[in-house]
Design an enzyme around this catalytic site. Structure first.
Site, PDB file in Angstrom:
ATOM      1  N   GLU A 160       0.826  -1.211   0.000  1.00  0.00           N
ATOM      2  CA  GLU A 160       0.000   0.000   0.000  1.00  0.00           C
ATOM      3  C   GLU A 160       0.860   1.261   0.000  1.00  0.00           C
ATOM      4  O   GLU A 160       0.529   2.252  -0.664  1.00  0.00           O
ATOM      5  CB  GLU A 160      -0.950  -0.013   1.195  1.00  0.00           C
ATOM      6  CG  GLU A 160      -1.943  -1.169   1.207  1.00  0.00           C
ATOM      7  CD  GLU A 160      -2.744  -1.286  -0.085  1.00  0.00           C
ATOM      8  OE1 GLU A 160      -2.942  -0.267  -0.774  1.00  0.00           O
ATOM      9  OE2 GLU A 160      -3.162  -2.408  -0.421  1.00  0.00           O
ATOM     10  N   HIS A 212       1.972   2.041  -3.455  1.00  0.00           N
ATOM     11  CA  HIS A 212       0.965   2.801  -4.208  1.00  0.00           C
ATOM     12  C   HIS A 212       1.115   4.295  -3.930  1.00  0.00           C
ATOM     13  O   HIS A 212       1.030   5.127  -4.838  1.00  0.00           O
ATOM     14  CB  HIS A 212      -0.452   2.365  -3.797  1.00  0.00           C
ATOM     15  CG  HIS A 212      -0.965   1.172  -4.527  1.00  0.00           C
ATOM     16  ND1 HIS A 212      -0.957   1.065  -5.898  1.00  0.00           N
ATOM     17  CD2 HIS A 212      -1.547   0.024  -4.074  1.00  0.00           C
ATOM     18  CE1 HIS A 212      -1.494  -0.088  -6.263  1.00  0.00           C
ATOM     19  NE2 HIS A 212      -1.856  -0.740  -5.176  1.00  0.00           N
TER      20      HIS A 212
END
Length: 284
Positions: free
Chosen positions: A132, A135
């Protein structure tokens, strides 16, 4: 092809499609109007999407007092990734999943479900959170917003052209369009589909990129590979209810949170899980 290069190629293809379709269906004026509408619609989503998505999933902020284990993992990974500490949220859902949001690293948030915390061990949780943060580092929210803007502009052009045809106008008239009405009708039908396919391909490339980036941040690709396998199995057994209510946000999740199988891989927002795991294990 490297995921970053693939994303760039796909973005170029999406932009080229917009230029061609715009010239055929709307001429220069139509292109400008459609792009303006798409930019206006997506600007709000870009600035406020983090708050909107967190609210959709009823995500609750946590800190070291309420979730010390989770926050400490994020803190250490953010330091390794040389990123500002993101806000951390917990979603009270038993389906295991995670997502990141925020327009840039200074306004980022990561969220995990209670189901993920129960299912994974600490090493696997680190792998997921590193994914994450990748990202965030790759500015994938910005990339997806630009892709949505251009795809939305193509759909707007097709809708404008249909409206003009219904009321006796000639979309693209005066711009030297060689296709004729039949060709333009075909373009109206196929262009939005092609734009959606490219947008989904960009989403899949972003996931591959975040997997590789997460493996680099955590230094443990095997942990992420094991986590993805567990998450995919868990999510298939128990689809995410809030994602079912907001399917447009499903592409943000680390694994597909929706029930049912994709009819075609072309229409999938996530890459095949077997291939993601294979690529990660090739890094070990």
């Amino acid at each position: 092809m490297h995921s970053g290069l693939k994303t760039a190629v796909l973005m170029a293809a999406l932009t080229a499609l917009f230029v061609v379709v715009g010239g055929v269906l709307g001429g220069t004026t139509g292109m400008v109007i459609a792009l303006g509408l798409a930019v206006a619609m997506n600007a709000g989503a870009y600035w406020y999407s983090d708050k909107m998505v967190l609210r959709m999933y009823n995500a609750q902020p946590v800190d070291k007092a309420s979730a010390p284990r989770l926050v400490e993992i994020v803190e250490k990974l953010a330091e390794r990734a040389e990123l500002p500490m993101p806000a951390v949220y917990l979603v009270d859902e038993s389906s295991p999943n995670a997502f990141a949001t925020g327009r840039n690293p200074d306004n980022a948030a990561v969220a995990v479900t209670a189901g993920l915390m129960d299912l994974l061990n600490e090493r696997e949780i680190r792998g997921v959170l590193a994914h994450e943060l990748a990202h965030v580092k790759n500015r994938d929210i910005l990339i997806s917003t630009i892709a949505a803007t251009v795809a939305g502009a193509i759909s707007a052009l097709a809708n404008m052209a249909q409206f003009m045809l219904l009321f006796g106008g000639r979309p693209g008239e005066g711009n030297g369009n060689p296709l004729g009405i039949a060709g333009m009708i075909l373009a109206m039908i196929l262009a939005p589909i092609a734009a959606s396919l490219i947008q989904m391909a960009i989403s899949r490339a972003r996931e591959y990129g975040a997997d590789a980036g997460g493996a680099e941040i955590s230094g443990d690709p095997e942990a992420l590979a094991r986590a993805l396998d567990k998450l995919a199995r868990g999510a298939s057994r128990e689809p995410m209810e809030s994602a079912e209510s907001h399917p447009a946000t499903a592409q943000m999740m680390i694994v597909n949170p929706l029930s049912g199988e994709d009819l075609m891989q072309l229409f999938a927002t996530h890459p095949p899980m077997e291939e993601r795991i294979r690529r990660l294990r090739a890094l070990v």
